[in-house]
Scaffold this motif. Structure first.
Motif: not given
Length: 326
Positions: A164-184
């Motif tokens: 689902s879209v929800k599953n996808y966004l949860s995956r992206v939140s961990g896979k990609t967005a987390q490292l951007f957030a930690v970096s900033c």
């Protein structure tokens, strides 16, 4: 040190990014010179260095910009990113990255896993020497755990047409967005930013990471092998169903079943049929609309930050990344 040409418009930042690469290379010392050379080549393989760039810009949010510390934190984060890419390529069986053959393609999986593990060690060696506190180090460790969980979620969801879209966004939140957030966030706290300022940086990085990954996934459907540095529709070939196809399947699940049921035996003709379906049901357009929403959220966070040249750069770069074609 060679830095991606996208930073030519920002000379001071380009110089800092060059120092980031120098610091990473300084910490690469392996007895096996084949491994050492391979890792050094990876450091200079042409990545955009977005995460260290965002970290460095956010290190100007607070009142005390410590250049040495901010470069060290940016270097640790980029090393972490490179380590996850090496492991990703093994899991995804990717043959190329940035147009170059991946480490496991040239040297085998065992060699690649060792190289990735070594980069994790370099990351924490750099971070432990420059972290503001043990709490900061722990924060980044927890951040890495979420990144790896995102990768595991992607692995477990391969060839599942019910994502689902929800599953996808949860995956992206961990896979990609987390490292951007930690970096900033990490960049901000190196400058003694307030709690509120650091959280603005975190939120901005999260939203930016979400938008960045969605656009990256869109390009998998719209780019060419030359521009992407990997085969077109590579994710679908590997059973990774991203936002454009998820949106399209919401409109007519049955139309996709005969093709997706073929799993890893999809032909080029099958991929063309899938692309026709995705276009018919406006999967790419809907995905791009969501990417714009996340980008606007990121920009809203940037505008709440203290005024400064760094803020204008963040606005420019974030807007440019939304409109990228490669």
């Amino acid at each position: 040190m060679r830095v991606h040409q996208m930073w030519n418009a920002y000379p001071a930042l380009k110089t800092d990014l060059s120092q980031v690469l120098e610091l990473i290379e300084k910490h690469i010392r392996v007895r096996d010179k084949t491994v050492e050379t391979t890792i050094r080549n990876l450091v200079h393989s042409g990545g955009k260095l977005l995460r260290p760039a965002y970290s460095l810009l956010c290190s100007e949010i607070g009142p005390n910009n410590n250049k040495e510390k901010s470069i060290a934190v940016a270097a640790a984060l980029e090393t972490l990113h490179m380590a996850t890419l090496v492991h990703d390529d093994v899991i995804d069986e990717a043959e190329t990255r940035h147009g170059n053959k991946t480490i496991h393609t040239n040297n085998g999986n065992k060699f690649a896993i060792y190289a990735g593990d070594y980069l994790f060690c370099v990351c924490f060696t750099i971070l432990s020497r420059h972290a503001n506190s043990l709490a900061h180090l722990e924060f980044n460790a927890r951040g890495m755990e979420k990144i790896l969980s995102g990768e595991l979620d992607q692995l477990n969801s391969r060839y599942q047409s019910t994502v689902s879209v929800k599953n996808y966004l949860s995956r992206v939140s961990g896979k990609t967005a987390q490292l951007f957030a930690v970096s900033c966030y990490s960049g901000a706290i190196t400058s003694d930013a307030s709690r509120r300022q650091a959280m603005l940086a975190w939120n901005m990085g999260h939203y930016m990471g979400m938008a960045f990954q969605i656009i990256d996934d869109i390009l998998d459907y719209q780019g060419t092998s030359d521009t992407l540095g990997k085969p077109v529709m590579a994710d679908i070939r590997q059973g990774i169903y991203n936002l454009p196809i998820i949106y399209a399947m919401q409109e007519n699940q049955e139309a996709f079943k005969p093709l997706l049921s073929k799993g890893d035996t999809l032909t080029d003709e099958d991929l063309e049929k899938l692309m026709d379906l995705i276009n018919r049901y406006q999967g790419v357009e809907k995905a791009r609309h969501l990417a714009k929403r996340y980008t606007h959220k990121a920009i809203a966070q940037i505008k709440k930050m203290p005024k400064g040249d760094y803020r204008e750069k963040l606005l420019e770069i974030t807007t440019t990344l939304l409109n990228r074609n490669v």
